[in-house]
Design an enzyme around this catalytic site. Structure first.
Site, PDB file in Angstrom:
ATOM      1  N   TYR A  59       0.820  -1.212   0.000  1.00 55.42           N
ATOM      2  CA  TYR A  59       0.000   0.000   0.000  1.00 55.42           C
ATOM      3  C   TYR A  59       0.853   1.262   0.000  1.00 55.42           C
ATOM      4  O   TYR A  59       0.496   2.270  -0.604  1.00 55.42           O
ATOM      5  CB  TYR A  59      -1.013  -0.035   1.152  1.00 55.42           C
ATOM      6  CG  TYR A  59      -2.190  -0.927   0.799  1.00 55.42           C
ATOM      7  CD1 TYR A  59      -2.214  -2.268   1.183  1.00 55.42           C
ATOM      8  CD2 TYR A  59      -3.231  -0.441   0.022  1.00 55.42           C
ATOM      9  CE1 TYR A  59      -3.265  -3.102   0.799  1.00 55.42           C
ATOM     10  CE2 TYR A  59      -4.288  -1.264  -0.364  1.00 55.42           C
ATOM     11  CZ  TYR A  59      -4.295  -2.591   0.032  1.00 55.42           C
ATOM     12  OH  TYR A  59      -5.333  -3.416  -0.377  1.00 55.42           O
ATOM     13  N   ASP A  62      -7.851   5.427  -5.474  1.00 59.07           N
ATOM     14  CA  ASP A  62      -6.748   6.377  -5.742  1.00 59.07           C
ATOM     15  C   ASP A  62      -7.103   7.831  -5.426  1.00 59.07           C
ATOM     16  O   ASP A  62      -6.243   8.711  -5.503  1.00 59.07           O
ATOM     17  CB  ASP A  62      -6.304   6.250  -7.204  1.00 59.07           C
ATOM     18  CG  ASP A  62      -7.453   6.455  -8.200  1.00 59.07           C
ATOM     19  OD1 ASP A  62      -7.413   5.843  -9.295  1.00 59.07           O
ATOM     20  OD2 ASP A  62      -8.402   7.210  -7.865  1.00 59.07           O
ATOM     21  N   HIS A 118     -14.979   1.187  -2.310  1.00 54.53           N
ATOM     22  CA  HIS A 118     -13.934   0.308  -1.771  1.00 54.53           C
ATOM     23  C   HIS A 118     -12.936   1.057  -0.892  1.00 54.53           C
ATOM     24  O   HIS A 118     -11.849   0.560  -0.585  1.00 54.53           O
ATOM     25  CB  HIS A 118     -13.195  -0.408  -2.913  1.00 54.53           C
ATOM     26  CG  HIS A 118     -14.070  -1.403  -3.620  1.00 54.53           C
ATOM     27  ND1 HIS A 118     -13.787  -1.876  -4.880  1.00 54.53           N
ATOM     28  CD2 HIS A 118     -15.232  -1.996  -3.261  1.00 54.53           C
ATOM     29  CE1 HIS A 118     -14.741  -2.723  -5.255  1.00 54.53           C
ATOM     30  NE2 HIS A 118     -15.623  -2.819  -4.297  1.00 54.53           N
ATOM     31  N   CYS A 172      -7.727   2.105  12.500  1.00 56.18           N
ATOM     32  CA  CYS A 172      -6.948   1.462  13.565  1.00 56.18           C
ATOM     33  C   CYS A 172      -7.509   0.075  13.832  1.00 56.18           C
ATOM     34  O   CYS A 172      -8.724  -0.089  14.014  1.00 56.18           O
ATOM     35  CB  CYS A 172      -7.007   2.296  14.839  1.00 56.18           C
ATOM     36  SG  CYS A 172      -6.188   1.493  16.218  1.00 56.18           S
ATOM     37  N   CYS A 217      -8.603   0.482  18.041  1.00 51.90           N
ATOM     38  CA  CYS A 217      -9.719   1.322  18.495  1.00 51.90           C
ATOM     39  C   CYS A 217     -10.667   1.688  17.355  1.00 51.90           C
ATOM     40  O   CYS A 217     -11.681   2.350  17.576  1.00 51.90           O
ATOM     41  CB  CYS A 217      -9.187   2.592  19.158  1.00 51.90           C
ATOM     42  SG  CYS A 217      -8.500   3.778  17.991  1.00 51.90           S
ATOM     43  N   CYS A 271      -1.554   4.050  15.294  1.00 62.17           N
ATOM     44  CA  CYS A 271      -2.679   4.957  15.587  1.00 62.17           C
ATOM     45  C   CYS A 271      -2.234   6.079  16.514  1.00 62.17           C
ATOM     46  O   CYS A 271      -1.603   5.827  17.540  1.00 62.17           O
ATOM     47  CB  CYS A 271      -3.792   4.142  16.240  1.00 62.17           C
ATOM     48  SG  CYS A 271      -5.179   5.128  16.813  1.00 62.17           S
ATOM     49  N   CYS A 275      -4.252   5.402  19.995  1.00 64.78           N
ATOM     50  CA  CYS A 275      -4.006   4.305  20.934  1.00 64.78           C
ATOM     51  C   CYS A 275      -2.749   3.519  20.596  1.00 64.78           C
ATOM     52  O   CYS A 275      -2.523   2.452  21.158  1.00 64.78           O
ATOM     53  CB  CYS A 275      -5.217   3.361  20.927  1.00 64.78           C
ATOM     54  SG  CYS A 275      -5.256   2.285  19.481  1.00 64.78           S
TER      55      CYS A 275
END
Ligand code: BV8
Ligand code: ZN
Length: 279
Positions: free
Chosen positions: A75, A119, A132, A140, A143, A178, A181
């Site tokens: 990613y 995108d 999507h 996260c 949390c 995150c 948290c």
């Protein structure tokens, strides 16, 4: 305008007069082909492979569980790539068409864009459904916090991994975490085997329920639930117009060609000038 109109192919003229102008609720369903001209690889083309993996293999909860570093490297690679890309003429044609529909007085039509693309290149559309998710949103895993994130790199340790052909196997603590948290973040996209968000499904249903013209743009129509939308609309008597470089769906109107080339004409938003680069 008259000369421009005369230059249009007969099918386009028919489409515009008989269908486009006569439709009340128009929906554009878009896939990777919409962003192809911007240089974003499609899933089925050779771009469907990253390192030795099929994109569809890595876009699954199981792949993330098994090797979160590899999935984040995947990613990260796509985020960095897309951050260098711009919307193309086809994205612009949809934006211009929405402006035309919204500025019509009296307002006789509605227009919605449902994209499978993550995108973010359709972000200039007001009535947009990113069914999507987006490469530039995170969720996260602890949390559940959802946040927009355009950081480049999204985590320092991912810097440069986009050029590597081999797994880096970063420890969890080096992966995106995150801010609330410190839990492990995941891309806020819908992975294969995962259900779409309910509010997204409801918004899509509202648009499909009343849709009398579905523009199917640059999608192979192989991934569900999007792959079922054309048959849902035509079963309700709606018209289907397909824009693709190759024949995909049986449709009322088929425009074969690169959508950057053909979409503007068919939506009558081309001012006849053919501007390649969209600023
Ligand atoms: C779900 C985000 C409930 C992540 C993506 C029913 C039957 C069979 C299988 C299923 C089914 N229901 C559910 C499934 C399972 C699965 C599925 O559909 N599998 C397929 C492979 C058979 N669906 C799901 O898992 C969905 N979840 O249904 O949950 C459930 C779960 C399990 C079982 C039952 C129900 C979630 C699917 C979403 C997955 N996430 N993306 C990420 O991106 O990382 S999907 C991803 O792949 C894209 O978003 C897009 O949807 C798809 C790729 O398709 P396209 O965009 O069309 O791209 P492609 O490359 O294929 O084609 C490009 C086209 O453009 C081509 O036609 C080409 O000719 C054309 N083109 C190229 N250049 C141009 C052009 N056209 C015009 N101009 C150009 N220049
Ligand atoms: Zn958290």
């Amino acid at each position: 305008m008259r000369n421009f109109f005369l230059s249009l192919e007969f099918t386009t003229v028919l489409f515009v007069i008989l269908v486009l102008n006569a439709s009340k609720h128009i929906v554009a369903l878009c896939g990777a082909g919409l962003s192809a001209e911007s240089g974003v690889p499609t899933f089925r083309g050779e771009g469907g492979f990253w390192r030795t993996f099929q994109a569809t293999e890595l876009a699954t909860p199981k792949a993330f569980e098994k090797n979160p570093s590899r999935v984040w490297e995947f990613y990260h690679y796509r985020r960095e790539l897309v951050l260098t890309k711009k919307p193309n003429r086809a994205h612009k044609a949809l934006v211009d068409f929405e402006k035309k529909v919204l500025s019509a007085n009296p307002k006789t039509q509605t227009f919605a864009v449902i994209t499978q693309n993550v995108d973010g290149l359709s972000s200039n559309i007001k009535n947009l459904i990113e069914m999507h998710g987006s490469l530039f949103k995170t969720r996260c895993t602890k949390c559940g916090d959802r946040t927009e994130n355009y950081d480049s790199p999204i985590a320092l340790a991912l810097k440069g991994t986009e050029n590597s052909q081999f797994d880096i196997n970063l420890p969890i603590e080096k992966l995106p975490s995150c801010s609330k948290c410190k839990g492990l973040l995941r891309p806020d996209v819908v992975w294969f085997g995962e259900c779409l968000d309910n509010d997204i499904l409801m918004k899509i249903d509202v648009e499909l329920e009343r849709c009398d013209l579905l523009l199917v743009i640059g999608t192979s129509g192989l991934v569900y639930p999007a792959a079922a939308y054309a048959s849902i609309v035509s079963a309700r008597g709606g018209k289907i117009a397909v824009f693709n470089i190759e024949k995909t769906y049986d449709a009322d109107f088929e425009f074969i060609g690169s959508c950057g080339e053909i979409l503007g004409n068919a939506l009558m938003v081309n001012d006849g000038e053919d501007k390649h680069e969209v600023v």
